[in-house]
Write a protein that holds these residues in place. Structure first.
Motif, PDB file in Angstrom:
ATOM      1  N   GLY A 290      55.763  47.881   0.918  1.00  0.00           N
ATOM      2  CA  GLY A 290      55.472  47.013  -0.228  1.00  0.00           C
ATOM      3  C   GLY A 290      54.599  47.717  -1.231  1.00  0.00           C
ATOM      4  N   LEU A 291      53.671  46.965  -1.829  1.00  0.00           N
ATOM      5  CA  LEU A 291      52.747  47.544  -2.800  1.00  0.00           C
ATOM      6  C   LEU A 291      51.462  47.971  -2.097  1.00  0.00           C
ATOM      7  N   ILE A 292      51.047  49.221  -2.325  1.00  0.00           N
ATOM      8  CA  ILE A 292      49.767  49.712  -1.833  1.00  0.00           C
ATOM      9  C   ILE A 292      48.861  49.923  -3.035  1.00  0.00           C
ATOM     10  N   ALA A 293      47.745  49.227  -3.064  1.00  0.00           N
ATOM     11  CA  ALA A 293      46.796  49.329  -4.188  1.00  0.00           C
ATOM     12  C   ALA A 293      45.422  49.662  -3.640  1.00  0.00           C
ATOM     13  N   ASP A 294      44.769  50.639  -4.264  1.00  0.00           N
ATOM     14  CA  ASP A 294      43.434  51.008  -3.804  1.00  0.00           C
ATOM     15  C   ASP A 294      42.365  50.397  -4.710  1.00  0.00           C
ATOM     16  N   VAL A 295      41.244  50.066  -4.088  1.00  0.00           N
ATOM     17  CA  VAL A 295      40.099  49.506  -4.801  1.00  0.00           C
ATOM     18  C   VAL A 295      38.995  50.560  -4.780  1.00  0.00           C
ATOM     19  N   HIS A 296      38.683  51.097  -5.949  1.00  0.00           N
ATOM     20  CA  HIS A 296      37.685  52.166  -6.044  1.00  0.00           C
ATOM     21  C   HIS A 296      36.284  51.581  -6.216  1.00  0.00           C
ATOM     22  N   PRO A 297      35.258  52.385  -5.971  1.00  0.00           N
ATOM     23  CA  PRO A 297      33.899  51.939  -6.297  1.00  0.00           C
ATOM     24  C   PRO A 297      33.793  51.638  -7.786  1.00  0.00           C
ATOM     25  N   PRO A 298      33.005  50.637  -8.164  1.00  0.00           N
ATOM     26  CA  PRO A 298      32.905  50.253  -9.572  1.00  0.00           C
ATOM     27  C   PRO A 298      32.295  51.351 -10.426  1.00  0.00           C
ATOM     28  N   THR A 299      32.761  51.450 -11.654  1.00  0.00           N
ATOM     29  CA  THR A 299      32.189  52.396 -12.614  1.00  0.00           C
ATOM     30  C   THR A 299      30.799  51.907 -13.029  1.00  0.00           C
ATOM     31  N   ALA A 300      30.092  52.735 -13.789  1.00  0.00           N
ATOM     32  CA  ALA A 300      28.737  52.373 -14.219  1.00  0.00           C
ATOM     33  C   ALA A 300      28.734  51.081 -15.029  1.00  0.00           C
ATOM     34  N   SER A 301      29.688  50.942 -15.947  1.00  0.00           N
ATOM     35  CA  SER A 301      29.734  49.722 -16.768  1.00  0.00           C
ATOM     36  C   SER A 301      30.080  48.498 -15.924  1.00  0.00           C
ATOM     37  N   MET A 302      30.930  48.694 -14.923  1.00  0.00           N
ATOM     38  CA  MET A 302      31.256  47.585 -14.029  1.00  0.00           C
ATOM     39  C   MET A 302      30.047  47.175 -13.199  1.00  0.00           C
ATOM     40  N   ARG A 303      29.244  48.149 -12.772  1.00  0.00           N
ATOM     41  CA  ARG A 303      28.064  47.828 -11.975  1.00  0.00           C
ATOM     42  C   ARG A 303      27.081  46.977 -12.792  1.00  0.00           C
ATOM     43  N   VAL A 304      26.966  47.293 -14.070  1.00  0.00           N
ATOM     44  CA  VAL A 304      26.114  46.482 -14.943  1.00  0.00           C
ATOM     45  C   VAL A 304      26.647  45.050 -15.014  1.00  0.00           C
ATOM     46  N   ALA A 305      27.956  44.914 -15.197  1.00  0.00           N
ATOM     47  CA  ALA A 305      28.571  43.580 -15.273  1.00  0.00           C
ATOM     48  C   ALA A 305      28.395  42.815 -13.969  1.00  0.00           C
ATOM     49  N   ILE A 306      28.482  43.516 -12.839  1.00  0.00           N
ATOM     50  CA  ILE A 306      28.326  42.869 -11.530  1.00  0.00           C
ATOM     51  C   ILE A 306      26.904  42.339 -11.364  1.00  0.00           C
ATOM     52  N   VAL A 307      25.922  43.132 -11.764  1.00  0.00           N
ATOM     53  CA  VAL A 307      24.526  42.684 -11.667  1.00  0.00           C
ATOM     54  C   VAL A 307      24.330  41.408 -12.489  1.00  0.00           C
ATOM     55  N   HIS A 308      24.835  41.398 -13.721  1.00  0.00           N
ATOM     56  CA  HIS A 308      24.698  40.205 -14.570  1.00  0.00           C
ATOM     57  C   HIS A 308      25.408  39.003 -13.944  1.00  0.00           C
ATOM     58  N   ALA A 309      26.594  39.228 -13.389  1.00  0.00           N
ATOM     59  CA  ALA A 309      27.358  38.121 -12.794  1.00  0.00           C
ATOM     60  C   ALA A 309      26.640  37.550 -11.581  1.00  0.00           C
ATOM     61  N   LYS A 310      26.120  38.426 -10.717  1.00  0.00           N
ATOM     62  CA  LYS A 310      25.427  37.955  -9.521  1.00  0.00           C
ATOM     63  C   LYS A 310      24.129  37.238  -9.890  1.00  0.00           C
ATOM     64  N   ALA A 311      23.421  37.771 -10.881  1.00  0.00           N
ATOM     65  CA  ALA A 311      22.181  37.127 -11.318  1.00  0.00           C
ATOM     66  C   ALA A 311      22.475  35.750 -11.904  1.00  0.00           C
TER      67      ALA A 311
END
Length: 470
Positions: A290-311
């Motif tokens: 089927g479809l194989i999709a990989d999930v990479h570690p978040p980029t720097a900008s994504m990490r910033v967005a994640i911190v804001h979302a979790k906060a």
């Protein structure tokens, strides 16, 4: 929201008052940190059932029974005392006792930990299902970026048209990158659109435990009826099936029955099917069909967005300085970011102080990598496991790209993380000259700065090494 209001909000969240309430607040603040320290499965089985009780001058932890008391005291009491000591101004006295009500609660099978309440406008799905969904793991609060865009797009497609496209769907990536969040989001969306859909969403280990229990109780027919009649089977961490011949045998037939009936199958693993050792070839070929999709570690900008979302889930607005410290010192995975944020919020709440850049720096300093504890051999083994190349091949004189690239990655990390000399690294990689090592390090440095995919690979391995060091 200013820092003063944020501080009051945190105190409200953790229920910090004087006397007993402060003790209870200290325990509440310690829980997310303990989850990070002992792991999800141990936390759900042994820490979550503990009840913090009213007591003078000590933290009294009630557990369901004598065996539970012995196990927690032997295996987790030291971690509990250390965590509480780090949060409070003085080391509190901790006592583990059997509940006076003698609640007969057995340790539960590992399940995803419950989280904050679902945000307004997000309705928890209902409907017949096997397993337990995390209420707040939905598409609405999943941060999307270059590191996971393909996986998210495929997950959304599967949730809208189960069994029609991308079947099976196989997600793979390192620990704490959001795979469990995505599969829960798939299940929630399926049930939102079709409330009577029969969805099984669970850890592969739970599937195996259910199988073993059915075998022992001579209830295999009921087991097969239960799992082969679902509309969607979603299994997390299928690498745990490796080497389990009887479980793989049963899952093979379950897979075939569901696939033949055009029912959706979604699987996750920490590595792609091709490099899961101990996985039968017939299952491997089906996973790869089927479809194989990989999930990479978040980029720097994504990490910033994640911190804001979790906060935001805590009702907190952080200053740019605090966000930057969290991004730089928490590691590459979403789980590490959330753990670091929880530790900062808990410390601010317990001490009743504002969340400042200085506080974040002081709290997160212990999370930085202890480079003296990382050896070249550890780097080699970690790169081997992550990239699917044997250590013996990396240290050989083979020159194919499938070997040379992981070798260069391992050399780079041996220099930047283990801080070994070029000569020492060359010795550990088959007696190579130091100039070869220097070339590899400079090459990876250049590629990391110009290729986001290389930066994501390195960030994921560095995160794993950080966990090993801690």
């Amino acid at each position: 929201m200013d820092n003063g209001r944020a501080r009051r909000r945190i105190s409200s969240v953790y229920g910090l008052q004087r006397g007993w309430a402060r003790m209870e607040g200290l325990w509440s603040a310690a829980l997310p940190l303990l989850r990070q320290q002992v792991g999800e499965r141990n936390f759900n089985a042994w820490i979550e059932p503990i009840h913090c009780c009213r007591s003078e001058g000590e933290i009294r932890l009630e557990v369901p029974g004598p065996f539970f008391q012995q196990w927690v005291t032997r295996h987790f009491l030291a971690a509990i005392e250390e965590t509480l000591g780090n949060l409070g101004e003085a080391q509190p006295a901790v006592r583990v006792v059997v509940s006076s009500e003698q609640r007969q609660v057995s340790p539960r099978p590992p399940v995803p930990a419950p989280g904050p309440a679902v945000s307004k406008g997000v309705r928890a799905s209902t409907g017949p299902r096997i397993g337990r969904l995390v209420a707040h793991y939905t598409f609405d609060n999943f941060v999307v970026g270059e590191a996971n865009r393909i996986a998210v797009s495929a997950a959304e497609t599967v949730s809208v048209e189960p069994g029609k496209r991308f079947n099976p769907m196989f997600l793979h990536g390192g620990v704490g990158l959001g795979k469990t969040h995505l599969i829960n989001a798939i299940a929630h969306e399926m049930l939102r659109r079709r409330p009577r859909l029969r969805v099984a969403c669970m850890a592969a280990e739970s599937f195996m435990n259910t199988l073993i229990s059915s075998l022992r109780q001579d209830q295999m027919n009921a087991f097969r009826d239960r799992f082969r009649q679902v509309d969607a089977l979603i299994l997390d961490d299928v690498q745990f099936l490796a080497g389990k011949e009887r479980t793989q045998e049963e899952f093979f037939h379950t897979f075939n029955a569901l696939y033949g009936a055009q029912k959706q199958i979604v699987l996750t693993s920490d590595k792609p099917p091709a490099v899961i050792n101990g996985l039968e070839q017939r299952l491997r070929s089906r996973f790869e069909g089927g479809l194989i999709a990989d999930v990479h570690p978040p980029t720097a900008s994504m990490r910033v967005a994640i911190v804001h979302a979790k906060a935001a889930q805590h009702g907190i607005e952080l200053t740019p300085g605090v966000v930057q410290v969290l991004v730089e010192r928490s590691g590459a995975s979403v789980r590490e970011i959330e753990g670091a944020l929880n530790q900062v919020l808990a410390t601010a709440a317990v001490r009743d102080i504002e969340i400042t850049t200085e506080l974040a720096e002081s709290v997160l300093r212990p999370l930085t990598v202890d480079r003296n504890r990382i050896s070249i051999e550890t780097v080699q083994e970690t790169v081997s496991g992550r990239l699917g190349v044997r250590v013996v091949d990396m240290t050989s004189h083979r020159r194919g790209r499938e070997i040379s690239f992981p070798r260069q990655i391992a050399m780079y990390l041996s220099r930047t993380v283990a801080e070994a000399s070029f000569t020492r690294i060359g010795e550990k990689f088959g007696g190579r000259d130091h100039s070869t090592v220097m070339y590899a390090v400079r090459l990876i440095e250049a590629r990391r700065s110009s290729e986001p995919s290389i930066d994501q690979i390195l960030a994921g391995i560095e995160s794993e090494l950080r966990q090993i060091a801690s």
